[in-house]
Design an enzyme around this catalytic site. Structure first.
Site, PDB file in Angstrom:
ATOM      1  N   LYS A  75       0.851  -1.195   0.000  1.00  0.00           N
ATOM      2  CA  LYS A  75       0.000   0.000   0.000  1.00  0.00           C
ATOM      3  C   LYS A  75       0.880   1.237   0.000  1.00  0.00           C
ATOM      4  O   LYS A  75       1.974   1.225   0.568  1.00  0.00           O
ATOM      5  CB  LYS A  75      -0.885   0.030   1.262  1.00  0.00           C
ATOM      6  CG  LYS A  75      -2.165   0.816   1.082  1.00  0.00           C
ATOM      7  CD  LYS A  75      -3.263  -0.058   0.489  1.00  0.00           C
ATOM      8  CE  LYS A  75      -4.579   0.647   0.331  1.00  0.00           C
ATOM      9  NZ  LYS A  75      -5.646  -0.303  -0.064  1.00  0.00           N
ATOM     10  N   GLY A 181     -19.063   7.190  -1.023  1.00  0.00           N
ATOM     11  CA  GLY A 181     -17.936   7.525  -1.902  1.00  0.00           C
ATOM     12  C   GLY A 181     -18.098   6.767  -3.210  1.00  0.00           C
ATOM     13  O   GLY A 181     -19.200   6.311  -3.540  1.00  0.00           O
ATOM     14  N   VAL A 183     -17.249   3.797  -4.162  1.00  0.00           N
ATOM     15  CA  VAL A 183     -17.759   2.428  -4.044  1.00  0.00           C
ATOM     16  C   VAL A 183     -19.141   2.416  -3.377  1.00  0.00           C
ATOM     17  O   VAL A 183     -20.078   1.785  -3.877  1.00  0.00           O
ATOM     18  CB  VAL A 183     -16.787   1.515  -3.263  1.00  0.00           C
ATOM     19  CG1 VAL A 183     -17.382   0.127  -3.095  1.00  0.00           C
ATOM     20  CG2 VAL A 183     -15.433   1.426  -3.969  1.00  0.00           C
TER      21      VAL A 183
HETATM   22  N1  PHE Z   1      -8.000   0.143  -3.503  1.00  0.00           N
HETATM   23  C1  PHE Z   1      -7.891  -1.218  -3.920  1.00  0.00           C
HETATM   24  C2  PHE Z   1      -8.145  -2.136  -2.742  1.00  0.00           C
HETATM   25  O1  PHE Z   1      -8.153  -1.734  -1.593  1.00  0.00           O
HETATM   26  C3  PHE Z   1      -6.533  -1.470  -4.432  1.00  0.00           C
HETATM   27  C4  PHE Z   1      -6.374  -1.781  -5.858  1.00  0.00           C
HETATM   28  C5  PHE Z   1      -7.404  -1.808  -6.757  1.00  0.00           C
HETATM   29  C6  PHE Z   1      -5.130  -2.096  -6.280  1.00  0.00           C
HETATM   30  C7  PHE Z   1      -7.177  -2.165  -8.049  1.00  0.00           C
HETATM   31  C8  PHE Z   1      -4.883  -2.442  -7.581  1.00  0.00           C
HETATM   32  C9  PHE Z   1      -5.916  -2.456  -8.444  1.00  0.00           C
HETATM   33  O2  PHE Z   1      -8.347  -3.313  -2.923  1.00  0.00           O
END
Ligand code: PHE
Length: 352
Positions: A75, A181, A183
């Site tokens: 991350k 948000g 999502v």
């Molecule tokens: N934000 C996404 C998650 O928490 C991370 C992600 C999505 C990484 C798509 C790569 C591709 O799962």
């Protein structure tokens, strides 16, 4: 978080261009290249950003392992001080700094979008490194990952509904979606389309008008959390499930896409003791990463990716079943599954 440091590596630097703290945590590459989004967020102290990066990257390892992906977890966090205004110029500089930090890891980690970043931002990162997912489609990426994350969460909710109600339809189910948000809003739309009875909330009062569009009831975030519903759906930032809030909860189950929902790991046991089914966030929220990797790494079609995302329903059903069978929490069952997958990797030394 356990006191033991179990990350492979963490890059912490002051961004050369932005002057902002840029943190890239690579938790594990045991199953393959570490993946995980880039969060640009405000923190009172950069160390809170570091703590987030450490927890979120470990969550990505579990997310990929349970989803059956040949990838590890990482991350990125750009910890913006509360006093700093982030205009377009500074944002671009921060993204370039992220790109350099990612490039310095030489492929051990690839980034993607997360809270506070968009596919356009991934295109900026992509100017300096190939290790980035979810660039806009016209730039060769798989684009916005939130529709797939929402779809995957819907699949998880079906499994929960089946368990609570004996049928997987969400029509008539009473749900509270906390966070509208990218999502949360998409998920609320899918749920509304299916005829679910919705409460919605967000810390941003401007989101209130969405409730009308969705035919949902608007409540304050605190109220949304403790509402008398069948399923609570955390879809904003992490840490909402605290020891203090558990006794107040009136829902029968919790499943949502927000990462790191538990303030501390033992909250899973408290929920279990109250008879509340908690689906680990890293299981319910895996749709985005499953979609991006299926399309971009494995060159699958959109339809294949969708199938894999929808398979989250079976993953959750299996986990709930395993948890019952072994008399453990779903959190424990999921963590055992992740560990089994990580343990079965043969440690073959790299060819010289
Ligand atoms: N934000 C996404 C998650 O928490 C991370 C992600 C999505 C990484 C798509 C790569 C591709 O799962």
């Amino acid at each position: 978080m356990s006191a033991q440091f179990d990350h492979e590596q963490v890059v912490i630097r002051t961004g050369l261009r932005s002057g902002l703290p840029v943190i890239v945590a690579v938790h594990s590459t045991k199953l393959g290249q570490a993946v995980g989004g880039c969060r640009i967020w405000r923190y009172a102290d950069w160390r809170d950003g570091l703590a987030d990066a450490l927890r979120l990257s470990a969550g990505m390892t579990a997310k990929c392992a349970v989803a059956g992906l040949a990838n590890g977890g990482g991350k990125t966090v750009v910890a913006v001080p509360e006093s700093t205004g982030l205009d377009a110029t500074l944002r671009r500089r921060a993204l370039e700094d992220v790109a350099d930090a990612v490039a310095s890891l030489d492929g051990a980690y690839a980034t993607g979008p997360d809270v506070g970043t968009t596919p356009q931002d991934m295109a900026v990162i992509g100017e300096r490194t190939a290790h980035v997912f979810c660039k806009p489609e016209e730039w060769g990426g798989s684009g916005d990952s939130s529709p797939a994350t929402a779809l995957g969460t819907l699949a998880a909710l079906r499994a929960v509904r089946q368990r609570l109600h004996g049928a997987s339809t969400l029509t008539g189910a009473h749900l509270s979606v906390v966070g509208l948000g990218s999502v949360g809003l998409r998920l609320a739309r899918l749920l509304a389309a299916e005829g679910a009875d919705l409460l919605v909330s967000d810390i941003d009062p401007a989101k209130r008008k969405r409730a009308g569009e969705l035919g949902a009831t608007w409540v304050a975030p605190d109220e949304g959390l403790t509402a008398d519903v069948d399923i609570l759906v955390p879809a904003a930032l992490g840490g909402v499930l605290t020891e203090q809030v558990v006794p107040e909860l009136l829902c029968s189950a919790i499943a949502g896409p927000a990462n790191n929902q538990l303030a501390t790991p033992d909250v899973a046991d408290l929920l279990h003791r109250r008879g509340i089914v908690w689906v680990p966030d890293y299981v319910a929220g895996a749709g985005g990463v499953i979609n991006a990797l299926t399309v971009e790494l494995h060159h699958g079609t959109a339809q294949e990716a969708r199938k894999r995302v929808e398979a989250i329903e079976h993953t959750v059903a299996d986990l709930l079943h395993a948890a019952d069978h072994q008399q453990v929490t779903p959190a424990e069952a999921a963590s055992q599954l992740a560990q089994r997958r990580l343990d079965t990797v043969l440690s073959v030394p790299a060819a010289p």
